[in-house]
Design an enzyme around this catalytic site. Structure first.
Site, PDB file in Angstrom:
ATOM      1  N   CYS A   2       0.828  -1.197   0.000  1.00 23.33           N
ATOM      2  CA  CYS A   2       0.000   0.000   0.000  1.00 23.33           C
ATOM      3  C   CYS A   2       0.868   1.255   0.000  1.00 23.33           C
ATOM      4  O   CYS A   2       2.020   1.240   0.409  1.00 23.33           O
ATOM      5  CB  CYS A   2      -0.902   0.002   1.224  1.00 23.33           C
ATOM      6  SG  CYS A   2      -1.941  -1.460   1.372  1.00 23.33           S
ATOM      7  N   ARG A  27       4.934  -0.057  -6.359  1.00 23.94           N
ATOM      8  CA  ARG A  27       4.713  -0.947  -5.230  1.00 23.94           C
ATOM      9  C   ARG A  27       3.691  -2.034  -5.538  1.00 23.94           C
ATOM     10  O   ARG A  27       3.641  -3.050  -4.865  1.00 23.94           O
ATOM     11  CB  ARG A  27       4.207  -0.151  -4.014  1.00 23.94           C
ATOM     12  CG  ARG A  27       5.262   0.746  -3.382  1.00 23.94           C
ATOM     13  CD  ARG A  27       4.629   1.687  -2.389  1.00 23.94           C
ATOM     14  NE  ARG A  27       5.644   2.375  -1.606  1.00 23.94           N
ATOM     15  CZ  ARG A  27       5.866   2.151  -0.315  1.00 23.94           C
ATOM     16  NH1 ARG A  27       5.137   1.274   0.327  1.00 23.94           N
ATOM     17  NH2 ARG A  27       6.803   2.808   0.335  1.00 23.94           N
ATOM     18  N   TRP A  75      -3.162  -2.639  -1.574  1.00 22.21           N
ATOM     19  CA  TRP A  75      -2.945  -4.037  -1.961  1.00 22.21           C
ATOM     20  C   TRP A  75      -3.747  -4.881  -0.981  1.00 22.21           C
ATOM     21  O   TRP A  75      -3.513  -4.826   0.217  1.00 22.21           O
ATOM     22  CB  TRP A  75      -1.465  -4.386  -1.901  1.00 22.21           C
ATOM     23  CG  TRP A  75      -1.191  -5.740  -2.511  1.00 22.21           C
ATOM     24  CD1 TRP A  75      -1.395  -6.958  -1.939  1.00 22.21           C
ATOM     25  CD2 TRP A  75      -0.682  -6.007  -3.814  1.00 22.21           C
ATOM     26  NE1 TRP A  75      -1.053  -7.959  -2.799  1.00 22.21           N
ATOM     27  CE2 TRP A  75      -0.610  -7.403  -3.960  1.00 22.21           C
ATOM     28  CE3 TRP A  75      -0.286  -5.194  -4.876  1.00 22.21           C
ATOM     29  CZ2 TRP A  75      -0.143  -8.013  -5.125  1.00 22.21           C
ATOM     30  CZ3 TRP A  75       0.178  -5.793  -6.026  1.00 22.21           C
ATOM     31  CH2 TRP A  75       0.250  -7.190  -6.145  1.00 22.21           C
ATOM     32  N   ASN A  99      -1.614   1.955   6.050  1.00 18.15           N
ATOM     33  CA  ASN A  99      -0.760   0.854   5.623  1.00 18.15           C
ATOM     34  C   ASN A  99      -0.483  -0.035   6.826  1.00 18.15           C
ATOM     35  O   ASN A  99      -0.308   0.475   7.940  1.00 18.15           O
ATOM     36  CB  ASN A  99       0.590   1.360   5.091  1.00 18.15           C
ATOM     37  CG  ASN A  99       0.477   2.064   3.766  1.00 18.15           C
ATOM     38  OD1 ASN A  99      -0.584   2.089   3.164  1.00 18.15           O
ATOM     39  ND2 ASN A  99       1.580   2.639   3.311  1.00 18.15           N
ATOM     40  N   GLY A 100      -0.381  -1.340   6.609  1.00 18.55           N
ATOM     41  CA  GLY A 100      -0.023  -2.237   7.698  1.00 18.55           C
ATOM     42  C   GLY A 100      -1.137  -3.208   8.042  1.00 18.55           C
ATOM     43  O   GLY A 100      -2.112  -3.376   7.309  1.00 18.55           O
ATOM     44  N   GLU A 482      25.945 -20.517  -4.253  1.00 17.15           N
ATOM     45  CA  GLU A 482      25.743 -19.135  -4.670  1.00 17.15           C
ATOM     46  C   GLU A 482      27.077 -18.415  -4.859  1.00 17.15           C
ATOM     47  O   GLU A 482      27.254 -17.637  -5.802  1.00 17.15           O
ATOM     48  CB  GLU A 482      24.868 -18.405  -3.640  1.00 17.15           C
ATOM     49  CG  GLU A 482      24.673 -16.925  -3.888  1.00 17.15           C
ATOM     50  CD  GLU A 482      23.931 -16.602  -5.175  1.00 17.15           C
ATOM     51  OE1 GLU A 482      23.935 -15.423  -5.566  1.00 17.15           O
ATOM     52  OE2 GLU A 482      23.345 -17.523  -5.791  1.00 17.15           O
ATOM     53  N   LYS A 486      28.393 -16.731  -8.354  1.00 18.88           N
ATOM     54  CA  LYS A 486      28.818 -15.342  -8.486  1.00 18.88           C
ATOM     55  C   LYS A 486      30.206 -15.255  -9.126  1.00 18.88           C
ATOM     56  O   LYS A 486      30.456 -14.405  -9.981  1.00 18.88           O
ATOM     57  CB  LYS A 486      28.833 -14.651  -7.119  1.00 18.88           C
ATOM     58  CG  LYS A 486      27.480 -14.340  -6.575  1.00 18.88           C
ATOM     59  CD  LYS A 486      26.802 -13.236  -7.381  1.00 18.88           C
ATOM     60  CE  LYS A 486      25.299 -13.298  -7.224  1.00 18.88           C
ATOM     61  NZ  LYS A 486      24.654 -14.377  -7.965  1.00 18.88           N
ATOM     62  N   GLU A 489      29.962 -16.109 -12.836  1.00 18.26           N
ATOM     63  CA  GLU A 489      29.192 -15.123 -13.587  1.00 18.26           C
ATOM     64  C   GLU A 489      30.025 -13.920 -13.997  1.00 18.26           C
ATOM     65  O   GLU A 489      29.927 -13.455 -15.135  1.00 18.26           O
ATOM     66  CB  GLU A 489      28.006 -14.615 -12.738  1.00 18.26           C
ATOM     67  CG  GLU A 489      26.784 -15.504 -12.728  1.00 18.26           C
ATOM     68  CD  GLU A 489      25.665 -14.888 -11.910  1.00 18.26           C
ATOM     69  OE1 GLU A 489      24.543 -14.786 -12.435  1.00 18.26           O
ATOM     70  OE2 GLU A 489      25.893 -14.489 -10.756  1.00 18.26           O
ATOM     71  N   HIS A 505      34.403 -38.222  -2.606  1.00 17.54           N
ATOM     72  CA  HIS A 505      33.690 -39.001  -3.615  1.00 17.54           C
ATOM     73  C   HIS A 505      33.965 -38.504  -5.028  1.00 17.54           C
ATOM     74  O   HIS A 505      33.168 -38.741  -5.930  1.00 17.54           O
ATOM     75  CB  HIS A 505      32.186 -38.987  -3.329  1.00 17.54           C
ATOM     76  CG  HIS A 505      31.818 -39.641  -2.033  1.00 17.54           C
ATOM     77  ND1 HIS A 505      31.919 -41.005  -1.840  1.00 17.54           N
ATOM     78  CD2 HIS A 505      31.392 -39.111  -0.855  1.00 17.54           C
ATOM     79  CE1 HIS A 505      31.542 -41.282  -0.598  1.00 17.54           C
ATOM     80  NE2 HIS A 505      31.222 -40.154   0.014  1.00 17.54           N
ATOM     81  N   LYS A 603      19.802  -9.600 -17.207  1.00 18.53           N
ATOM     82  CA  LYS A 603      19.302  -9.417 -15.845  1.00 18.53           C
ATOM     83  C   LYS A 603      18.011 -10.203 -15.613  1.00 18.53           C
ATOM     84  O   LYS A 603      17.857 -10.874 -14.608  1.00 18.53           O
ATOM     85  CB  LYS A 603      19.061  -7.931 -15.567  1.00 18.53           C
ATOM     86  CG  LYS A 603      18.595  -7.643 -14.147  1.00 18.53           C
ATOM     87  CD  LYS A 603      19.645  -8.061 -13.140  1.00 18.53           C
ATOM     88  CE  LYS A 603      19.192  -7.866 -11.720  1.00 18.53           C
ATOM     89  NZ  LYS A 603      20.142  -8.432 -10.751  1.00 18.53           N
TER      90      LYS A 603
END
Length: 608
Positions: A2, A27, A75, A99-100, A482, A486, A489, A505, A603
């Protein structure tokens, strides 16, 4: 999420409100509305479902002009998208936007109904409007009534209020949801995001937790949670800090690495209670149905897939639910067995990843209890098409190699783990521990970022390397994956990650004096096992680089070890991501590659 905009001036503020709402469209929302104090000192409210364009069209039919008003994009959480549930909500000459999540709205609704108040919406916000009106009947003071109501609210909120009996005063308050006051020349504004107001001011007072304020054209009075008058300094908005500009940083990727403390804090805003999580933020009916979940399927690609792998450890160890994690491009082309009461979680930074989006669409006819999207883009296809959504607030991420989007995904997944645990009513101490750990994360990440100089020196060792291994155990195995992703990439070094116990192994055959081996070694129950694995590397001359909570003591030569802060075990995967991001960045600098735009990559992968 919101959005709130408000203004009080000596001119018509409706265009200001509409432009503010347009600036908050990023948003995501499903309805919008305004409430304006007219020259006749009456509140005129106009609401519409859909986009701000629909609200503008409604205002052409029913013009609303005045020098004070509030506006909102909603929302849906309590109550489906519909005009009756759109903000602002009104009661006895007042209007509010919110909001909330108001956690005790059901009890308040029952009490107010007994007092004769009629409800026209399904929202928790209308409860607040009637509650303030009820207190105003007793006190005759808007400020007194506002304060009394605030003291009864449990949960998270940002509120703005106008009342016909005080047509020259705008009220607001915040607790757990952001709210700023914009300062103009004999004008004041408020918004949930300063971006909404940059067309009229770049000077802001940032409200702190528990603050409430009274705004007029001439002045601004702010009180804290104890009703003590306080001064919140006027701050110039730093346009470069939150813009698409790199600012002082050499690359977007480095800027985005250093934005992570704020991105994590923003993602957590409005999601945490004192010692619990606010589950209603997921969307309509999510809170009641979470308790019915018996299985979890997570579907994602690339970095988001690694986030899902970490979440599997959290969900299975804490909640005790079986959790299956799959690459979206495989999931969509196989026969999927969906047990009863299975929740499907899709994860994507952009919300437009072709394979993940196709997987969500494929899943519609597979018998899932519900679908949940974890995403950084509120208006994306993934968010719109899922039953529930959990938004990360990383802000724009320009660098192709994801950094802050990944760590905010981890934060969202730990929050979700905590929600699943909480709705089952067991282990409240673990729920409270998770909440405390989440609150500590921005500060902890800030500490980790101070390690950059030491990591820069380590990166020099990769100058002539073509291969690297990354090792981890438990939830840190996906973090090692990860880290390897990186490095490959953006530096184009071939890097692979293994669960450390798998060394013997096969991968151990690759280890020699020319092979950097990067290990993630937090102080947890698997540390002693990991030490044995590292001894195997050391005995074969491998170049060990270890990120550890404390130095790992070994006989003979010590490996290069960088110590990270001691943290709760549950958030250590987030923490240990940071040095791996910095290492890959500085290795790429040594290699001279295009950090922000690595070759062959995009991206947002919007094709299969």
């Amino acid at each position: 999420m919101c959005g709130i905009v408000g203004a009080i001036a000596q001119r018509n503020i409706t265009p200001i409100l509409l432009e503010g709402l347009r600036r908050l469209e990023y948003r995501g929302y499903d309805s919008a509305g305004v409430a304006v104090m007219t020259a006749a000192r009456q509140i005129q409210r106009v609401r519409a479902t859909g986009k701000v364009a629909e609200l503008e069209e409604a205002l052409r039919t029913d013009p609303a002009t005045g020098a004070m008003g509030i506006a909102h994009t909603r929302w849906a959480t309590h109550g489906k998208p519909a005009e009756r549930n759109a903000h602002p909500h009104v009661s006895d000459g007042l209007a509010i936007v919110h909001n909330g999540i108001i956690e005790n709205h059901s009890a308040l609704r029952s009490r107010l109904s007994d007092m004769g108040y009629m409800f026209t919406s399904e929202t928790d916000t209308e409860v607040v409007a009637h509650l303030i009106a009820a207190h105003y009947r007793q006190s005759g003071s808007v400020l007194t009534a506002f304060r009394a109501a605030l003291k009864e609210l449990h949960g998270a909120y940002a509120l703005a209020l106008v009342h016909e009996d005080e047509p020259d005063t705008l009220y607001c308050a915040r607790m757990g949801s952001p709210l700023v006051i914009g300062v103009g020349c004999e004008e004041h504004y408020l918004a949930s995001d300063p971006l909404a107001l940059l067309q009229v001011t770049d000077r802001f007072r940032y409200l702190e937790e528990g603050d409430h304020a009274q705004l007029t054209c001439d002045g601004c009075s702010i009180w804290d949670a104890r009703d003590q008058i306080v001064e919140r300094p006027v701050q110039q908005y730093e346009h470069a800090a939150l813009s698409m500009d790199k600012g002082e940083y050499r690359h977007y990727m480095l800027k985005e690495i250093f934005e992570q403390p704020q991105a994590i804090a923003d993602t957590l805003t409005g999601t945490l209670g004192d010692n619990h999580v606010l589950t209603a933020i997921l969307g309509p009916d999510a809170e009641s149905r979470l308790a019915d979940v018996r299985h979890i399927h997570i579907v994602a690609c690339g970095t988001s897939f690694h986030a899902g792998l970490v979440a599997r450890y959290w969900i299975e160890s804490q909640v005790g639910l079986p959790c299956q994690v799959e690459v979206a491009s495989e999931y969509r082309y196989r026969t999927v067995v969906v047990p009863d009461n299975t929740l499907l979680i899709t994860i994507s930074q952009s919300g437009e990843t072709a394979d993940t989006l196709a997987a969500l669409r494929f899943a519609r006819n597979e018998g899932y209890l519900a679908t949940l999207a974890i995403c950084n883009v509120a208006g994306s296809s993934l968010v719109r098409e899922a039953d529930w959504r959990l938004l990360t607030h990383a802000g724009p991420e320009i660098g192709v190699a994801s950094t802050k989007a990944f760590t905010t995904q981890l934060v969202a997944l730990l929050w979700l783990t905590t929600a699943l645990l909480q709705v089952r009513g067991k282990a409240p101490e673990q729920v409270a521990r998770n909440v405390s750990a989440l609150r500590s994360l921005p500060g902890v990440i800030g500490e980790a970022l101070t390690l950059e100089p030491a990591i820069t020196r380590l990166a020099e060792r990769f100058a002539n390397k073509h291969h690297a291994l990354f090792l981890g155990r438990g939830p840190h195995y996906p973090i090692a994956m990860e880290g390897a992703l990186k490095l490959k990439e953006i530096s184009y070094i071939h890097a692979e990650a293994y669960a450390a116990g798998e060394l013997k192994h096969g991968p151990l055959a690759l280890v020699d004096e020319d092979m950097p081996v990067v290990s993630v070694a937090p102080s947890d129950s698997l540390l002693e096992k990991l030490k044995s694995n590292l001894e195997e590397v050391r005995a074969r001359g491998g170049q060990l680089i270890t990120f550890a909570c404390e130095s790992i003591k070994q006989d003979g030569d010590q490996p290069d070890t960088i110590a990270l802060p001691q943290v709760d075990e549950v958030i250590s995967p987030v923490l240990y991501t940071i040095p791996l991001q910095l290492l890959s960045y500085h290795v790429a600098l040594v290699k001279g590659t295009d950090v922000d735009k690595p070759r062959n990559l995009a991206k947002s992968v919007t094709v299969e």
